[in-house]
Design an enzyme around this catalytic site. Structure first.
Site, PDB file in Angstrom:
ATOM      1  N   LYS A  32       0.849  -1.194   0.000  1.00  0.00           N
ATOM      2  CA  LYS A  32       0.000   0.000   0.000  1.00  0.00           C
ATOM      3  C   LYS A  32       0.883   1.243   0.000  1.00  0.00           C
ATOM      4  CE  LYS A  32      -2.303   1.651   3.784  1.00  0.00           C
ATOM      5  NZ  LYS A  32      -2.183   3.114   3.898  1.00  0.00           N
ATOM      6  N   ASP A  59      -3.480   4.373  -1.873  1.00  0.00           N
ATOM      7  CA  ASP A  59      -4.425   4.811  -0.834  1.00  0.00           C
ATOM      8  C   ASP A  59      -4.452   6.335  -0.772  1.00  0.00           C
ATOM      9  OD1 ASP A  59      -5.928   5.000   1.510  1.00  0.00           O
ATOM     10  OD2 ASP A  59      -4.271   4.412   2.818  1.00  0.00           O
ATOM     11  N   LYS A  61      -7.511   8.172  -1.018  1.00  0.00           N
ATOM     12  CA  LYS A  61      -8.791   8.594  -0.401  1.00  0.00           C
ATOM     13  C   LYS A  61      -9.379   9.853  -1.045  1.00  0.00           C
ATOM     14  CE  LYS A  61      -7.695   6.671   4.173  1.00  0.00           C
ATOM     15  NZ  LYS A  61      -6.258   6.401   4.112  1.00  0.00           N
ATOM     16  N   ASP A  64     -14.041  14.834  -3.687  1.00  0.00           N
ATOM     17  CA  ASP A  64     -14.180  16.172  -4.296  1.00  0.00           C
ATOM     18  C   ASP A  64     -15.475  16.149  -5.112  1.00  0.00           C
ATOM     19  OD1 ASP A  64     -13.655  18.749  -5.453  1.00  0.00           O
ATOM     20  OD2 ASP A  64     -11.511  18.391  -5.246  1.00  0.00           O
ATOM     21  N   THR A 120     -11.054   4.921  11.211  1.00  0.00           N
ATOM     22  CA  THR A 120     -11.029   4.344  12.570  1.00  0.00           C
ATOM     23  C   THR A 120     -10.609   5.386  13.605  1.00  0.00           C
ATOM     24  OG1 THR A 120      -8.900   3.418  11.920  1.00  0.00           O
ATOM     25  CG2 THR A 120     -10.729   1.909  12.029  1.00  0.00           C
ATOM     26  N   ARG A 212       3.111  -1.387  10.835  1.00  0.00           N
ATOM     27  CA  ARG A 212       4.195  -1.544  11.810  1.00  0.00           C
ATOM     28  C   ARG A 212       4.514  -2.968  12.265  1.00  0.00           C
ATOM     29  NH1 ARG A 212       1.689   3.351  15.037  1.00  0.00           N
ATOM     30  NH2 ARG A 212      -0.068   2.484  13.877  1.00  0.00           N
TER      31      ARG A 212
HETATM   32  O1  C5P Z   1       1.111   0.406  11.299  1.00  0.00           O
HETATM   33  P1  C5P Z   1      -0.313  -0.018  11.135  1.00  0.00           P
HETATM   34  O2  C5P Z   1      -0.479  -1.518  10.935  1.00  0.00           O
HETATM   35  O3  C5P Z   1      -1.191   0.520  12.228  1.00  0.00           O
HETATM   36  O4  C5P Z   1      -0.746   0.662   9.750  1.00  0.00           O
HETATM   37  C1  C5P Z   1      -2.038   0.548   9.253  1.00  0.00           C
HETATM   38  C2  C5P Z   1      -2.144   1.263   7.954  1.00  0.00           C
HETATM   39  O5  C5P Z   1      -3.510   1.316   7.604  1.00  0.00           O
HETATM   40  C3  C5P Z   1      -1.644   2.694   7.956  1.00  0.00           C
HETATM   41  O6  C5P Z   1      -1.122   2.975   6.660  1.00  0.00           O
HETATM   42  C4  C5P Z   1      -2.894   3.503   8.229  1.00  0.00           C
HETATM   43  O7  C5P Z   1      -2.847   4.791   7.668  1.00  0.00           O
HETATM   44  C5  C5P Z   1      -3.941   2.661   7.492  1.00  0.00           C
HETATM   45  N1  C5P Z   1      -5.311   2.854   7.953  1.00  0.00           N
HETATM   46  C6  C5P Z   1      -5.742   2.619   9.256  1.00  0.00           C
HETATM   47  N2  C5P Z   1      -7.061   2.813   9.593  1.00  0.00           N
HETATM   48  C7  C5P Z   1      -7.930   3.217   8.660  1.00  0.00           C
HETATM   49  C8  C5P Z   1      -7.510   3.451   7.349  1.00  0.00           C
HETATM   50  C9  C5P Z   1      -6.182   3.253   7.026  1.00  0.00           C
HETATM   51  O8  C5P Z   1      -4.959   2.225  10.096  1.00  0.00           O
HETATM   52  N3  C5P Z   1      -9.194   3.359   8.988  1.00  0.00           N
END
Ligand code: C5P
Length: 236
Positions: A32, A59, A61, A64, A120, A212
């Site tokens: 992503k 990604d 998003k 507009d 979220t 992460r």
């Molecule tokens: O590091 P981590 O596993 O928390 O990363 C989750 C990824 O998913 C990040 O790129 C974050 O921006 C994305 N994301 C999220 N919650 C959302 C939409 C996207 O954690 N609702």
């Protein structure tokens, strides 16, 4: 049902991103690319990763007026990625136009188009009092998912815990892409509504987005393989 693990490449520079991908010699993970690296490095970073043979979820998003989103999607399609997204809050007209633009711009297979329901990071309180949307987050996710489906989209991004509601509302084939994944024995970081790769499989997500737990792992390749074992193969 197709299932895959998508690695969130949340790195600040092209160098860090490509150095990370160099660790993967035996597999080509689905990745992503988000706003941070895209705005920093431009479309060139997408081409560089594409050339290495990875599937890409771009990604960005989009949100507009319908005509602007349509034209933007036409250009996005030229990058030949595999999945793109927009905000369902833009409404059905915007989503239909986006789909048209994406279809017109695609030379080969049209990318999967999914909608963000509620981020979220948005609490129930903020949704009700600041965004002016009444009801629960669950109600909103269900109705945005339905709206995305009737607008012709392929699926939604939602928390893994919401993927079950989306399946109930939109059926098993409507794609759910779920971030918020953590191993049972690892840190939660700033994520609140989380689940393990194995649990996400049980709930019925089609794709999990993992940042992460893989990118910051001592051995990212092993962490990625663990996600695949749990989520794709259903093994502990
Ligand atoms: O590091 P981590 O596993 O928390 O990363 C989750 C990824 O998913 C990040 O790129 C974050 O921006 C994305 N994301 C999220 N919650 C959302 C939409 C996207 O954690 N609702």
């Amino acid at each position: 049902m197709e299932r895959d693990v998508i690695i969130a490449l949340d790195f600040a520079t092209r160098e860090d991103t490509l150095n990370f991908l160099d660790k993967f010699q035996d597999e080509k993970p689905f990745v992503k690319i988000g706003m941070e690296i895209f705005y920093g490095e431009g479309p060139e970073i997408v081409r560089a990763i594409k050339e290495r043979g990875h599937k890409i979820f771009l990604d960005l998003k989009l949100h507009d007026i319908p005509n602007t989103v349509k034209k933007a999607m036409r250009n996005v399609a030229r990058l030949d990625v595999d999945m793109v997204n927009l905000h369902a809050a833009g409404g059905s007209e915007m989503m239909k136009y986006a789909l048209e633009g994406l279809t017109e711009g695609s030379k080969g297979k049209r990318p999967i188009l999914i909608a963000v329901t509620q981020l979220t990071s948005t609490s129930q309180e903020a949704m009700n009092n600041e965004l002016g949307i009444s009801g629960t987050v669950e109600d909103c996710v269900r109705s945005y998912a339905k709206l995305a489906q009737t607008s012709g989209l392929d699926g939604v991004v939602c928390s893994p815990l919401e993927a079950g509601y989306v399946r109930e509302t939109c059926g098993d084939d409507f794609v759910t892409v779920t971030p918020g994944i953590r191993f049972a024995d690892s840190a939660k970081d700033d994520q609140v509504r989380i689940t393990t790769p194995l649990k996400a499989r049980t709930i019925g997500s089609h794709y999990i987005v993992v940042g992460r737990p893989i990118t910051q792992a001592e051995d990212p390749v092993e962490a990625y393989r663990r996600c695949v074992r749990e989520f794709v193969e259903g093994k502990e």
